[in-house]
Design an enzyme around this catalytic site. Structure first.
Site, short mmCIF file in Angstrom:
data_model
loop_
_atom_site.label_atom_id
_atom_site.label_comp_id
_atom_site.label_asym_id
_atom_site.label_seq_id
_atom_site.Cartn_x
_atom_site.Cartn_y
_atom_site.Cartn_z
N ASP A 67 0.82 -1.22 0.00
CA ASP A 67 0.00 0.00 0.00
C ASP A 67 0.85 1.27 0.00
O ASP A 67 0.30 2.38 -0.05
CB ASP A 67 -0.97 0.01 1.19
CG ASP A 67 -0.29 -0.12 2.54
OD1 ASP A 67 0.71 -0.85 2.64
OD2 ASP A 67 -0.78 0.49 3.52
N HIS A 68 2.17 1.10 0.00
CA HIS A 68 3.07 2.26 -0.05
C HIS A 68 3.93 2.29 -1.31
O HIS A 68 4.59 3.31 -1.57
CB HIS A 68 3.98 2.27 1.18
CG HIS A 68 3.23 2.47 2.46
ND1 HIS A 68 3.23 3.65 3.15
CD2 HIS A 68 2.45 1.63 3.18
CE1 HIS A 68 2.47 3.54 4.24
NE2 HIS A 68 1.99 2.32 4.27
N HIS A 269 -3.15 7.64 7.27
CA HIS A 269 -3.10 6.17 7.31
C HIS A 269 -4.21 5.63 8.23
O HIS A 269 -3.98 4.87 9.16
CB HIS A 269 -1.72 5.70 7.80
CG HIS A 269 -1.38 4.29 7.39
ND1 HIS A 269 -1.64 3.20 8.20
CD2 HIS A 269 -0.82 3.80 6.27
CE1 HIS A 269 -1.23 2.10 7.59
NE2 HIS A 269 -0.72 2.44 6.41
#
Length: 305
Positions: A67-68, A269
């Site tokens: 997800d990064h 986040h």
């Protein structure tokens, strides 16, 4: 300087939040934009902003969870099609170069610019002419890092009244005095800059942390920051869950901001378990400890004065 949040969710995208990416626009300072993380569909998010991909010349990756980083290959490819020709440097943990080169290689993607890689380590410092970036390892399931971006102090303002008092009238010489340690006038008089200039203007500090458990070990990393960007994956009542999954809660982020004497805290986040109507509760939990807290949404922007 301006922070522009392109993705503020954790783990998987939701209808309200895309996965992690935040841009630090420094167009006035460096005529460039730095990107911190590049989750899936980051290039789509950029389309909804004024950011020009060719202006992004540094990308800092906090850690290698999908997800990064899953948005990197498509962003790098699109940058070529959108006029990007200047070199781009990617800073990230060991493995980032392998991930990018493999993705570009198997898809037969060719870039119109040089792509450089710097594998980061704990206590590394990256410098350019205007900024330094201090890097610290965090406590996460895989190697994860936080970044302290420090602007160099700027010269103070000319003490115009003092110059007039000693007979130096306004004109081009004022610029010369500000740019040089000593200037000699036509009459042969030496003017020392230190004698006619005010105190230096302190450079701004931005701290951006990747995914991490809470720790007081990060106080020096965030100390006196104008802005701290910190993950808040879980609400206050999920501290045990946060520790198990190597994440932080709203109140833990606030505690660090308070202990680090930060000026502002921005939460990001956010887990997809929290619906839009629950965001106010998350914000209030942090504000009870650190009042100057804000919560980021996709496309939120924050000026750093």
């Amino acid at each position: 300087m301006e922070l522009i949040f392109l993705g503020t969710g954790a783990g998987v995208p939701s209808k309200q939040r895309n996965v992690s990416s935040v841009a630090l626009s420094m167009l006035q300072e460096l005529n460039s934009v730095w990107l911190f993380d590049c989750g899936e569909a980051t290039q789509h998010q950029i389309l909804h902003t004024s950011i020009k991909p060719r202006k992004i010349n540094k990308i800092f990756i906090t850690h290698l969870h999908g997800d990064h980083i899953f948005g990197l290959p498509d962003f790098l490819s699109s940058r070529s099609f959108q006029g990007g020709e200047d070199p781009l440097t990617i800073y990230g943990p060991k493995g980032i170069q392998q991930f990018v080169e493999t993705s570009l290689g198997v898809s037969d993607t060719h870039l119109n610019y040089s792509l450089l890689f710097v594998e980061i380590e704990n206590n590394m410092v990256v410098k350019d002419s205007h900024f330094s970036v201090h890097i610290q390892a965090l406590d996460h399931a895989i190697p994860s890092f936080g970044f302290r971006i420090m602007e160099q102090d700027k010269p103070g303002e000319l003490l115009v009244n003092k110059l007039k008092d000693i007979g130096i009238k306004p004109g081009p010489i004022y610029k010369q005095i500000k740019e040089n340690e000593v200037v000699v006038t036509e009459a042969g008089r030496k003017i020392y800059r230190k004698d006619v200039i005010g105190q230096d203007k302190k450079g701004r500090v931005v701290a951006i942390l990747g995914d991490t458990r809470y720790s007081t070990n990060y106080i020096s990393l965030v100390k006196d920051a104008d802005v701290l960007v910190h993950e808040a994956t879980f609400s206050h009542d999920k501290s045990i869950l946060a520790k198990r999954y190597f994440h932080s809660t709203t109140t833990q982020a606030a505690e660090l901001a308070k202990k680090g004497n930060c000026k502002r805290l921005i939460l990001t986040h956010i887990s997809s378990r929290y619906q839009k109507e629950e965001n106010e509760q998350l914000l209030q939990e942090a504000q009870m400890i650190f009042p100057h807290t804000e919560i980021a949404y996709d496309f939120s922007s924050f000026l750093i004065n």
